[in-house]
Scaffold this active site. Structure first.
Site, mmCIF file in Angstrom:
data_model
loop_
_atom_site.group_PDB
_atom_site.id
_atom_site.type_symbol
_atom_site.label_atom_id
_atom_site.label_comp_id
_atom_site.label_asym_id
_atom_site.label_seq_id
_atom_site.Cartn_x
_atom_site.Cartn_y
_atom_site.Cartn_z
ATOM 1 N N ASP A 29 -9.611 4.275 4.461
ATOM 2 C CA ASP A 29 -11.027 4.646 4.547
ATOM 3 C C ASP A 29 -11.490 5.282 3.234
ATOM 4 O O ASP A 29 -10.713 5.950 2.555
ATOM 5 C CB ASP A 29 -11.199 5.644 5.710
ATOM 6 C CG ASP A 29 -12.647 5.758 6.149
ATOM 7 O OD1 ASP A 29 -13.496 4.975 5.668
ATOM 8 O OD2 ASP A 29 -12.937 6.653 6.970
ATOM 9 N N SER A 75 -12.665 -4.858 14.609
ATOM 10 C CA SER A 75 -13.596 -5.694 15.382
ATOM 11 C C SER A 75 -15.000 -5.088 15.346
ATOM 12 O O SER A 75 -15.971 -5.773 15.649
ATOM 13 C CB SER A 75 -13.092 -5.866 16.824
ATOM 14 O OG SER A 75 -12.652 -4.640 17.343
ATOM 15 N N ASN A 77 -16.228 -3.831 12.487
ATOM 16 C CA ASN A 77 -16.751 -4.019 11.123
ATOM 17 C C ASN A 77 -17.774 -5.163 11.025
ATOM 18 O O ASN A 77 -18.505 -5.259 10.032
ATOM 19 C CB ASN A 77 -15.612 -4.254 10.118
ATOM 20 C CG ASN A 77 -14.850 -2.992 9.755
ATOM 21 O OD1 ASN A 77 -13.697 -3.045 9.350
ATOM 22 N ND2 ASN A 77 -15.484 -1.825 9.899
HETATM 23 C C1 FPP Z 1 -13.193 1.540 4.751
HETATM 24 O O1 FPP Z 1 -14.016 1.941 3.710
HETATM 25 C C2 FPP Z 1 -12.551 0.308 4.454
HETATM 26 C C3 FPP Z 1 -12.793 -0.868 5.108
HETATM 27 C C4 FPP Z 1 -13.774 -1.042 6.174
HETATM 28 C C5 FPP Z 1 -12.064 -2.063 4.801
HETATM 29 C C6 FPP Z 1 -10.729 -1.876 4.170
HETATM 30 C C7 FPP Z 1 -10.560 -3.010 3.301
HETATM 31 C C8 FPP Z 1 -9.936 -3.026 2.140
HETATM 32 C C9 FPP Z 1 -9.174 -1.920 1.560
HETATM 33 C C10 FPP Z 1 -10.007 -4.240 1.334
HETATM 34 C C11 FPP Z 1 -9.490 -5.464 2.030
HETATM 35 C C12 FPP Z 1 -8.051 -5.390 2.342
HETATM 36 C C13 FPP Z 1 -7.164 -6.368 2.110
HETATM 37 C C14 FPP Z 1 -5.772 -6.236 2.635
HETATM 38 C C15 FPP Z 1 -7.510 -7.584 1.366
HETATM 39 P P1 FPP Z 1 -15.526 2.208 4.038
HETATM 40 O O2 FPP Z 1 -16.310 1.069 3.502
HETATM 41 O O3 FPP Z 1 -15.714 2.467 5.485
HETATM 42 O O4 FPP Z 1 -15.760 3.496 3.201
HETATM 43 P P2 FPP Z 1 -16.825 4.638 3.465
HETATM 44 O O5 FPP Z 1 -16.494 5.230 4.810
HETATM 45 O O6 FPP Z 1 -16.592 5.582 2.341
HETATM 46 O O7 FPP Z 1 -18.178 3.978 3.421
#
Ligand code: FPP
Length: 240
Positions: A29, A75, A77
């Site tokens: 996160d 799911s 996202n």
């Molecule tokens: C949370 O950060 C992260 C995600 C929803 C996706 C995680 C994905 C990756 C690290 C990249 C893809 C992974 C692979 C294995 C190719 P956020 O966007 O919720 O952050 P925030 O809470 O600071 O907005």
């Protein structure tokens, strides 16, 4: 003898003198906040997030782990903007394409959990190919894609019911993770303290660690610190 009940479900997951962690899962996160702090688009935060994944998979050798499970796309996202969902799916395509040869060389066995078969057909095909090509790998990198813990439990319970046995063991045997070691440690980055529907069943006896580091800044040293922290904990599985 005889008056003591059999070890509970929890006990079977380990003993009082547990060795190091075998299975660590991470809720990655903070990509968005990492980007916002630098006035960059969220997509760059996710790109840096993928780099953190790559760095970790490369750096994990020698830490004694059998399995690392990463929450890459929940799911829930799908509720994000179409652009952000597209970005994440494209990153997944690129990641599999660019890193598959390295997985094969480094004996990494890829596993996918969640409803990944309902993703775009080209991604499903890429994943099926990657799973086949890494099937003989030694250490598992499990990626949760289109994953929701409640739904996983409901699916597993339905399968167990269809086989005529609704017990904790029968449900557990149908979870997506049924071939993985028990979850030892669940880490969430970015300072948020919640599970967000990740590995709800598997977390029953897992240790938890919430760290402030934003995911793009997470390095193998952070994982090593988490493992050192885990090794100092006493796990009781409900016993004394
Ligand atoms: C949370 O950060 C992260 C995600 C929803 C996706 C995680 C994905 C990756 C690290 C990249 C893809 C992974 C692979 C294995 C190719 P956020 O966007 O919720 O952050 P925030 O809470 O600071 O907005």
């Amino acid at each position: 003898m005889g008056d003591k009940p059999a070890p509970s479900d929890g006990r079977k997951h380990g003993a009082a003198s547990d060795p190091g962690a075998r299975h660590v899962a991470i809720i990655m996160d903070g990509n968005g906040r990492w980007a916002k702090k630098r006035a960059l688009p969220r997509s760059i935060g996710h790109q840096r997030g993928v780099e953190a994944v790559r760095r970790l998979v490369r750096g994990i050798d020698g830490m004694g782990l059998e399995c690392l499970t990463l929450y890459a796309f929940s799911s829930e996202n799908w509720k994000r903007s179409d652009d952000e969902v597209d970005d994440l799916m494209n990153l997944m395509r690129k990641f599999i394409k660019s890193d598959l040869p390295e997985f094969i060389t480094n004996d990494v066995k890829l596993k996918i959990i969640g409803d990944w078969q309902s993703l775009a057909p080209d991604i499903v095909a890429m994943l099926e190919d990657a799973l086949a090509q890494t099937a003989n790998g030694k250490n598992t990198l499990a990626v949760a894609l289109n994953y929701g813990g409640q739904h996983e439990i409901a699916r597993a319970a339905a399968k167990a019911a269809a086989l005529g046995e609704i017990t904790a063991d029968a449900i557990e045997a149908q979870l997506d993770t049924n071939d993985l070691p028990p979850l030892d440690l669940l880490i969430r980055t970015s300072g948020e303290v919640r599970l967000s529907n990740f590995l709800l069943w598997q977390a029953a006896y897992a240790e938890m660690l919430f760290v402030d580091t934003l995911w793009p800044d997470f390095k193998p040293e952070h994982l090593q610190q988490a493992l050192d922290n885990f090794a100092r904990r006493e796990r009781r599985y409900g016993g004394r």
